[in-house]
Write a protein that holds these residues in place. Structure first.
Motif, mmCIF file in Angstrom:
data_model
loop_
_atom_site.group_PDB
_atom_site.id
_atom_site.type_symbol
_atom_site.label_atom_id
_atom_site.label_comp_id
_atom_site.label_asym_id
_atom_site.label_seq_id
_atom_site.Cartn_x
_atom_site.Cartn_y
_atom_site.Cartn_z
ATOM 1 N N UNK A 203 -12.106 -8.513 -0.903
ATOM 2 C CA UNK A 203 -12.307 -7.365 -0.463
ATOM 3 C C UNK A 203 -10.177 -6.913 -0.642
ATOM 4 N N UNK A 204 -9.789 -8.074 0.329
ATOM 5 C CA UNK A 204 -7.857 -7.971 0.128
ATOM 6 C C UNK A 204 -7.682 -7.700 -1.588
ATOM 7 N N UNK A 205 -7.977 -8.208 -2.738
ATOM 8 C CA UNK A 205 -8.287 -7.468 -3.949
ATOM 9 C C UNK A 205 -8.102 -6.236 -4.087
ATOM 10 N N UNK A 206 -9.667 -5.905 -3.415
ATOM 11 C CA UNK A 206 -9.660 -4.378 -4.072
ATOM 12 C C UNK A 206 -9.197 -3.364 -3.424
ATOM 13 N N UNK A 207 -8.774 -3.755 -1.436
ATOM 14 C CA UNK A 207 -7.738 -2.773 -1.155
ATOM 15 C C UNK A 207 -6.484 -2.781 -1.957
ATOM 16 N N UNK A 208 -6.077 -4.175 -2.020
ATOM 17 C CA UNK A 208 -4.702 -3.899 -3.239
ATOM 18 C C UNK A 208 -4.450 -3.443 -4.114
ATOM 19 N N UNK A 209 -5.828 -3.214 -5.362
ATOM 20 C CA UNK A 209 -5.812 -2.388 -6.284
ATOM 21 C C UNK A 209 -5.991 -0.681 -6.168
ATOM 22 N N UNK A 210 -7.109 -0.469 -5.137
ATOM 23 C CA UNK A 210 -6.675 0.707 -4.916
ATOM 24 C C UNK A 210 -5.186 1.485 -4.347
ATOM 25 N N UNK A 211 -5.086 0.819 -3.477
ATOM 26 C CA UNK A 211 -3.710 1.256 -3.023
ATOM 27 C C UNK A 211 -2.904 1.791 -4.261
ATOM 28 N N UNK B 13 3.110 -3.001 -7.399
ATOM 29 C CA UNK B 13 2.198 -4.609 -8.414
ATOM 30 C C UNK B 13 1.647 -5.514 -7.178
ATOM 31 N N UNK B 14 0.840 -6.369 -6.865
ATOM 32 C CA UNK B 14 0.227 -6.863 -5.642
ATOM 33 C C UNK B 14 1.167 -8.241 -5.595
ATOM 34 N N UNK B 15 1.248 -9.334 -5.142
ATOM 35 C CA UNK B 15 1.745 -10.601 -5.415
ATOM 36 C C UNK B 15 0.783 -11.503 -5.128
ATOM 37 N N UNK B 16 0.201 -12.903 -5.424
ATOM 38 C CA UNK B 16 -0.616 -13.540 -5.215
ATOM 39 C C UNK B 16 -0.365 -14.389 -3.771
#
Length: 202
Positions: free
Chosen positions: A98-106, A118-121
């Motif tokens: 869910x966290x990754x999904x929300x990051x990717x949506x933004x 970008x996101x950061x691991x």
């Protein structure tokens, strides 16, 4: 069925948080999921792992101890907040997904308006050239999520300088307005929700 959308305009943080808790406790296996789109008056929130040492100079802005994950952040007018009230057991996703999904949506939303992000691991959230533009804080109860994401649109960023955002000293913040993008916050919400909904299992 796609989640129900509720546009709440500007609401006090504590009232909205309590309403999310009540919704989550009262829902059952058949309750439709919901997205709440909201802005908050100026407020600092400390997550469950939040440390007061990251509050440097809060002045007259209230501080709320919240039950979301994460450290300290700031909410204020001009920032898009989307609360994701989802039955993740029914959707068959876990909190990391869910966290990754929300990051990717933004990230996808920002790409729509010409901003590369970008996101950061090692540091949840969304970044533009090393500056944070989007944050995520969630709580899972009875296999259902509440709280959600915030995306800086066109706001006063100065209160962020009075904390260590998300527990990181010196972390700089940015927003769509500073990237040369002017967009109504509800229009921005529609883009983010479109990307979230497209990525959720049907």
């Amino acid at each position: 069925m796609p989640p129900t959308l509720r546009y709440l305009n500007q609401q006090p943080y504590t009232d909205t948080w309590q309403a999310m808790q009540e919704f989550t406790v009262q829902r059952n296996a058949d309750t439709p999921d919901e997205f709440w789109i909201v802005e908050h008056p100026p407020v600092y929130t400390l997550g469950l792992s939040g440390k007061r040492e990251h509050l440097l100079n809060t002045a007259d802005i209230p501080v709320v101890h919240s039950d979301r994950g994460g450290q300290v952040t700031y909410h204020g007018p001009g920032q898009l907040v989307i609360y994701t009230l989802l039955d993740i057991k029914r959707l068959q996703i876990n909190i990391r997904e869910l966290v990754s999904l929300l990051e990717n949506a933004m990230i996808a939303t920002l790409a729509d308006v010409g901003i590369t992000a970008n996101a950061k691991a090692d540091a949840p959230g969304v970044y533009v050239q090393g500056k944070k533009i989007g944050s995520i804080g969630l709580r899972i109860k009875n296999h259902c999520s509440y709280h959600g994401l915030s995306l800086n649109n066109a706001m006063d960023l100065r209160p962020f300088s009075h904390i260590n955002p998300c527990g990181y000293s010196g972390l700089q913040m940015t927003q769509l307005a500073d990237c040369g993008v002017a967009i109504d916050t509800n229009d921005l919400a529609a883009l983010v929700i479109e990307h979230i909904t497209a990525a959720l299992p049907s």
